[in-house]
Design a protein around this motif. Structure first.
Motif, short mmCIF file in Angstrom:
data_model
loop_
_atom_site.label_atom_id
_atom_site.label_comp_id
_atom_site.label_asym_id
_atom_site.label_seq_id
_atom_site.Cartn_x
_atom_site.Cartn_y
_atom_site.Cartn_z
N THR A 210 0.84 -1.21 0.00
CA THR A 210 0.00 0.00 0.00
C THR A 210 0.87 1.26 0.00
OG1 THR A 210 -0.28 -0.51 2.36
CG2 THR A 210 -2.17 -0.87 0.93
N ARG A 215 2.85 5.99 -2.92
CA ARG A 215 3.98 6.77 -3.47
C ARG A 215 3.84 6.94 -4.98
NH1 ARG A 215 6.39 4.40 0.99
NH2 ARG A 215 6.74 2.43 -0.07
N GLN A 236 1.94 9.51 9.61
CA GLN A 236 0.66 9.03 10.13
C GLN A 236 0.00 8.07 9.14
OE1 GLN A 236 -1.33 12.77 10.45
NE2 GLN A 236 -0.35 13.29 12.39
N GLY A 264 2.34 -4.01 4.27
CA GLY A 264 1.90 -2.71 4.79
C GLY A 264 0.39 -2.62 4.91
N ARG A 267 -3.19 -2.45 8.52
CA ARG A 267 -2.49 -1.75 9.60
C ARG A 267 -3.44 -1.40 10.75
NH1 ARG A 267 1.89 0.41 5.91
NH2 ARG A 267 3.47 1.44 7.18
N GLN A 271 -9.07 -2.41 8.81
CA GLN A 271 -8.48 -2.90 7.56
C GLN A 271 -8.43 -4.43 7.55
OE1 GLN A 271 -4.68 -1.02 6.73
NE2 GLN A 271 -5.51 1.05 6.97
#
Ligand code: AMP
Length: 368
Positions: A210, A215, A236, A264, A267, A271
């Motif tokens: 993720t 990015r 965050q 990732g 989290r 999720q």
């Protein structure tokens, strides 16, 4: 995942959801039938659990009876309905509420309805816990249903597969896929991305990071990227709704996947719940959470080192790095518990040479 006889089943509907649906259904029955002294007829064997839950919630005078009429053998509807047994009461002039565990094509309910109609009841209401509206092909009106489900073979909460599974307090569906879905877990800098690159080749899985997707979106200045950037720059978490929608879309881009490495994600607990639902909709589940365990100070050192070449602003600033690690412990680490409860958590020492760590991970993954 559970095994009944020769088949595997994966979790499908949680008990809390079933209970909430029964609460609603019982509320309607309480409103509609308060002055009727209805006769509740449970259709055995499947309806026993649903029946008692409904009756516990019904607050007015009523009577109960049970009948038997089975149409299922194995996992396919046989389209053959056996004779009705057990109805000894005089039902003429009475309000009947038939309680079924599940209605699919409607063969059973049709026979039952006709039989009861011939006995001159004044009113027949049909209530079912699960309703496969997609395949229901009869005219009889279904007055009350708890949960609509797609055309899947389910067990639990009274429903069985060749006799087994009736005692399960949640509902499972037949496992339809052999996907291997791994959650690669660990704090920032634990080496998830590095290991995922190796593991995806080795096991032919699709790698979804993720962080990488965010990015990519930031680099391409998409709406999602702009939204995510402010959170990422501070170390965050991006809000769940945004992240979950993005993850779902990434998974749906790969309908032929043999499985996924989630890096990732998840989290947060929301999720993790949503990932479970997404995979359940594909007849699959999370196979395992494999966690890379690394000391905090090693993480900070590694990330500062990576920051020299990664070009990631969140790697360049020690304050942001420490905040990411803090966020991991505050918000994400609880997921260890989440998957431990399902006996799916496997911790692996994340310090050493890349190949060594891959070997440790493979020892776990090879079990699936
Ligand atoms: P990573 O590349 O996994 O270290 O992620 C970099 C940053 O992207 C994180 O610090 C978060 O701001 C954001 N991010 C990545 N994955 C998630 C996620 N599952 N939930 C929320 N934010 C995330």
């Amino acid at each position: 995942m559970i095994k009944l006889h020769d088949l595997h089943f994966v979790p499908f509907i949680a008990e809390s959801k079933i209970t909430a649906a029964i609460d609603d259904l019982a509320k309607q029955l309480n409103q509609d039938l308060k002055d009727e002294n209805p006769l509740f007829i449970g259709v055995l064997n499947g309806a026993f659990m649903f029946f008692s839950e409904v009756l516990k919630r019904f607050n007015h005078d009523c009577e109960v009876s049970f009948i038997k009429l089975s149409s299922y053998q194995g996992t396919q509807s046989t389209h053959q309905v056996n004779e009705l047994i057990g109805l000894n009461e005089d039902v003429s002039g009475r309000t009947i509420v038939v309680l079924e565990d599940i209605i699919d094509t409607g063969n059973t309910i049709e026979v039952l309805y006709e039989t009861l109609k011939n006995k001159e009841c004044s009113d027949i209401k049909i209530a079912t816990l699960f309703f496969k509206s997609e395949v229901y092909n009869k005219q009889i009106h279904i007055d009350y249903f708890g949960i609509e489900i797609p055309n899947r073979f389910i067990v639990g909460y009274g429903l069985d597969y060749n006799g087994l599974g009736r005692n399960l307090t949640e509902v499972y569906q037949l496992k339809r896929s052999n996907m291997t879905n791994l959650v690669l877990f660990g704090p920032p800098g634990a080496g998830k991305g590095t290991q995922a690159e190796v593991l995806k080749q080795k096991y032919n899985l699709i790698h979804i990071s993720t962080g990488d997707v965010f990015r990519y979106n930031i680099k391409n200045a998409t709406e999602l990227g702009t939204l995510a950037k402010s959170y990422i720059d501070k170390g965050q978490l991006v809000p769940d709704e945004v992240t979950i929608n993005m993850l779902n879309a990434e998974v749906d881009k790969n309908p032929e996947a043999k499985g996924f490495i989630f890096d990732g994600f998840p989290r947060t607990e929301a999720q993790a719940d949503s990932l479970g639902d997404l995979l359940a909709s594909k007849g699959s589940e999370v196979s395992a959470m494999v966690a890379l365990e690394v000391d905090d100070e090693v993480l900070v050192e590694r990330l500062l080192e990576r920051g020299k070449t990664s070009g990631r602003p969140d790697d360049a600033d020690e304050g942001v790095i420490r905040n990411r690690i803090k966020v991991y412990y505050d918000e994400t680490a609880i997921l260890k518990n989440y998957y431990q409860k399902e006996e799916k958590y496997f911790g692996v020492d994340g310090v050493g040479a890349i190949g060594e760590i891959t070997d440790r991970l493979s020892q776990v993954i090879d079990k699936f």
